[in-house]
Write a protein that holds these residues in place. Sequence first.
Motif, PDB file in Angstrom:
ATOM      1  N   ASP A 129     -12.581  49.662  -4.639  1.00 14.44           N
ATOM      2  CA  ASP A 129     -12.203  51.010  -5.061  1.00 14.44           C
ATOM      3  C   ASP A 129     -10.690  51.199  -5.130  1.00 14.44           C
ATOM      4  OD1 ASP A 129     -11.535  50.963  -2.406  1.00 14.44           O
ATOM      5  OD2 ASP A 129     -12.770  52.670  -1.804  1.00 14.44           O
ATOM      6  N   GLY A 130      -9.924  50.119  -4.852  1.00 19.99           N
ATOM      7  CA  GLY A 130      -8.472  50.199  -4.935  1.00 19.99           C
ATOM      8  C   GLY A 130      -7.789  50.487  -3.623  1.00 19.99           C
ATOM      9  N   GLN A 131      -8.544  50.833  -2.576  1.00 15.07           N
ATOM     10  CA  GLN A 131      -7.942  51.137  -1.273  1.00 15.07           C
ATOM     11  C   GLN A 131      -7.194  49.910  -0.743  1.00 15.07           C
ATOM     12  OE1 GLN A 131      -8.076  54.172   0.305  1.00 15.07           O
ATOM     13  NE2 GLN A 131      -6.608  53.340   1.749  1.00 15.07           N
ATOM     14  N   LEU A 132      -5.918  50.079  -0.399  1.00 15.62           N
ATOM     15  CA  LEU A 132      -5.108  48.962   0.078  1.00 15.62           C
ATOM     16  C   LEU A 132      -5.272  48.783   1.581  1.00 15.62           C
ATOM     17  CD1 LEU A 132      -1.758  49.250  -1.915  1.00 15.62           C
ATOM     18  CD2 LEU A 132      -3.825  47.972  -2.449  1.00 15.62           C
ATOM     19  N   LEU A 133      -5.487  47.527   1.975  1.00 11.58           N
ATOM     20  CA  LEU A 133      -5.644  47.189   3.388  1.00 11.58           C
ATOM     21  C   LEU A 133      -4.387  46.547   3.953  1.00 11.58           C
ATOM     22  CD1 LEU A 133      -9.195  45.584   3.120  1.00 11.58           C
ATOM     23  CD2 LEU A 133      -8.640  47.941   3.743  1.00 11.58           C
ATOM     24  N   GLU A 134      -3.636  45.844   3.122  1.00 10.27           N
ATOM     25  CA  GLU A 134      -2.455  45.123   3.590  1.00 10.27           C
ATOM     26  C   GLU A 134      -1.488  44.957   2.427  1.00 10.27           C
ATOM     27  OE1 GLU A 134      -0.037  44.372   5.596  1.00 10.27           O
ATOM     28  OE2 GLU A 134      -1.485  43.602   7.075  1.00 10.27           O
ATOM     29  N   ALA A 135      -0.217  44.842   2.737  1.00  9.53           N
ATOM     30  CA  ALA A 135       0.812  44.586   1.724  1.00  9.53           C
ATOM     31  C   ALA A 135       2.021  44.012   2.436  1.00  9.53           C
ATOM     32  CB  ALA A 135       1.188  45.872   0.980  1.00  9.53           C
ATOM     33  N   ASN A 136       2.747  43.144   1.758  1.00  7.76           N
ATOM     34  CA  ASN A 136       3.939  42.581   2.393  1.00  7.76           C
ATOM     35  C   ASN A 136       5.142  43.485   2.153  1.00  7.76           C
ATOM     36  OD1 ASN A 136       4.419  42.049  -0.296  1.00  7.76           O
ATOM     37  ND2 ASN A 136       5.039  39.931   0.004  1.00  7.76           N
ATOM     38  N   ASP A 137       6.239  43.162   2.826  1.00 12.96           N
ATOM     39  CA  ASP A 137       7.431  44.014   2.745  1.00 12.96           C
ATOM     40  C   ASP A 137       7.995  44.068   1.333  1.00 12.96           C
ATOM     41  OD1 ASP A 137       7.163  44.467   5.421  1.00 12.96           O
ATOM     42  OD2 ASP A 137       8.739  43.070   6.056  1.00 12.96           O
ATOM     43  N   VAL A 138       7.835  42.967   0.565  1.00 17.87           N
ATOM     44  CA  VAL A 138       8.352  42.936  -0.808  1.00 17.87           C
ATOM     45  C   VAL A 138       7.667  44.007  -1.647  1.00 17.87           C
ATOM     46  CG1 VAL A 138       8.586  41.529  -2.889  1.00 17.87           C
ATOM     47  CG2 VAL A 138       8.888  40.479  -0.646  1.00 17.87           C
ATOM     48  N   LEU A 139       6.340  44.095  -1.538  1.00 14.36           N
ATOM     49  CA  LEU A 139       5.591  45.092  -2.298  1.00 14.36           C
ATOM     50  C   LEU A 139       5.962  46.509  -1.866  1.00 14.36           C
ATOM     51  CD1 LEU A 139       2.829  46.964  -2.639  1.00 14.36           C
ATOM     52  CD2 LEU A 139       3.459  45.401  -4.488  1.00 14.36           C
ATOM     53  N   LEU A 140       6.079  46.735  -0.552  1.00 20.45           N
ATOM     54  CA  LEU A 140       6.443  48.069  -0.065  1.00 20.45           C
ATOM     55  C   LEU A 140       7.844  48.451  -0.516  1.00 20.45           C
ATOM     56  CD1 LEU A 140       4.986  47.887   3.563  1.00 20.45           C
ATOM     57  CD2 LEU A 140       4.027  49.107   1.599  1.00 20.45           C
ATOM     58  N   ASP A 151      -0.862  51.725   6.799  1.00 20.66           N
ATOM     59  CA  ASP A 151      -1.713  51.597   7.993  1.00 20.66           C
ATOM     60  C   ASP A 151      -2.645  52.789   8.149  1.00 20.66           C
ATOM     61  OD1 ASP A 151      -0.444  49.208   8.525  1.00 20.66           O
ATOM     62  OD2 ASP A 151       1.006  50.085   9.928  1.00 20.66           O
ATOM     63  N   GLN A 152      -2.227  53.948   7.662  1.00 13.95           N
ATOM     64  CA  GLN A 152      -3.053  55.149   7.775  1.00 13.95           C
ATOM     65  C   GLN A 152      -4.021  55.308   6.607  1.00 13.95           C
ATOM     66  OE1 GLN A 152      -0.264  58.378   8.235  1.00 13.95           O
ATOM     67  NE2 GLN A 152       0.550  57.578  10.168  1.00 13.95           N
ATOM     68  N   GLY A 153      -4.082  54.292   5.723  1.00 13.14           N
ATOM     69  CA  GLY A 153      -5.034  54.319   4.614  1.00 13.14           C
ATOM     70  C   GLY A 153      -4.686  55.297   3.517  1.00 13.14           C
ATOM     71  N   GLN A 154      -3.383  55.576   3.328  1.00 12.33           N
ATOM     72  CA  GLN A 154      -2.974  56.576   2.347  1.00 12.33           C
ATOM     73  C   GLN A 154      -2.646  55.970   0.986  1.00 12.33           C
ATOM     74  OE1 GLN A 154       0.279  58.850   3.976  1.00 12.33           O
ATOM     75  NE2 GLN A 154      -0.762  59.217   5.916  1.00 12.33           N
TER      76      GLN A 154
END
Length: 461
Positions: A129-140, A151-154
């Motif tokens: 559904d597109g919900q992100l569970l993890e991402a690295n610092d480059v993406l953020l 982390d809060q699922g936003q």
Amino acid sequence: IYEVTPAEVKDDASPVLKMIHPKDMALVLASIKDSADTMRAWQAEFRVLLPRQGLRWRRGVAQPEKLSDGSILWHGFITDITEQAIVKEKQHQLEEEVRHSYEALVASELRLRRLMNSSMIGIVQGRPDGQLLEANDVLLHMTGYQRHELDQGQLNWLEITDVDSRLPQENAITQLFQHGNTCQFESNIVSRNGMIIPIMMGLAQLEGGSEEWVGFVLDLREQKRIDHLKSEFISVVSHELRTPLTSIRGSLGLLEAGVCGELPTKALQLIHIAHQNSQRLVGLVNDILDMEKLTSGRMQLNLLPLDMLSLAQQALDANAGYGQSLGVSFVLRGEHAPVLADADRLMQIFANLLSNAAKFSPPGDQIEVRVTPHASDVLVEIEDHGRGIPADFHNQIFGKFAQADATNTRNVGGAGLGLHITKTLIEKMQGEIGFTSEVGVKTIFWFRLPLRKTAPPPPPQ
């Protein structure tokens, strides 16, 4: 308990002490001494090595009593706790294994996070559904979002995707769970401050995680900026070249035609060579300009009802002279087929494919053009019997400035832009292009365009 008889220990306890495991002896003696010194209860758990029972566990509990002569007498019991000790030891081993596994998992997670954050591209993990569970610092950093929001699922990948790119993203996720991965594709995402970010993305399904995917995201902003500068440079240079080249070509054509009077034979030969090369330069500049328009999206197509067979005949007539100069001829076979296309660009497509076939065909070859209507499209094939296309060049044939072999292609001219332009034009008209080739036997370039259900008006006479 100790496998000794009363007689063996009537006067001396050493036979009992001999049964205690050597590694536990010091512990037992120390506990006895401590009890004697402090008059506290004696308690100890230790192993014994028995002749019949082997290795066993014992537990001793006794209360010390000081006698009138100053000696110590202990009142208590010894019990077999082997089964409990085995269970306790297994539990301890299990706890140790769990602790080691947890420490290894934490260390592995830290290594993985360091690896992800040291990458030069963005890495993201999400659900269907597109919900992100993890991402690295480059993406953020690329998108401007904070880790606590993740982390809060936003964060939802589809929600931060540009509206125009949302459908391709959804299709890519669907394709992912059908095939396990996707081809690389371009898309746009929206940063926290509303900036549109062009990206190149690829998706892969996580092994063992049927409901999760991982995406690799490359920021294309710098590449797009450089491409824009390059396109502007090419456009300016090409426009500046086209006007004087057109004038030079026209003047040389007039001289070659004898407008200024008869020229000496040697001079006429030089004029002829110069005229041919000026025509090649004008063609190259036009190809570069067309490529720049296609890349920037500034080329507009004028789609009109056309008959493919009639237009193919016009193309063969227009290129017949070029074929004759190389000693080859063209023949057309097929049926009338209505299409919706840009006549000028379709003529350009035919010119590119026919000139390629003529350049790489032996003298005397007959190049066959076939027009075959199908249920939903029209197939056009151009077959020559030249040298063919090497297998190691198949993946590059439609690239920009593609040349199969400089030693083989320079003598027939061309900058390697024609097929790239042809492919782009056909795709803009909702068609597709491809080829088959046998080295030294034949090559067939083909393209398809959607079939119009209603026939176009008859072509003008």
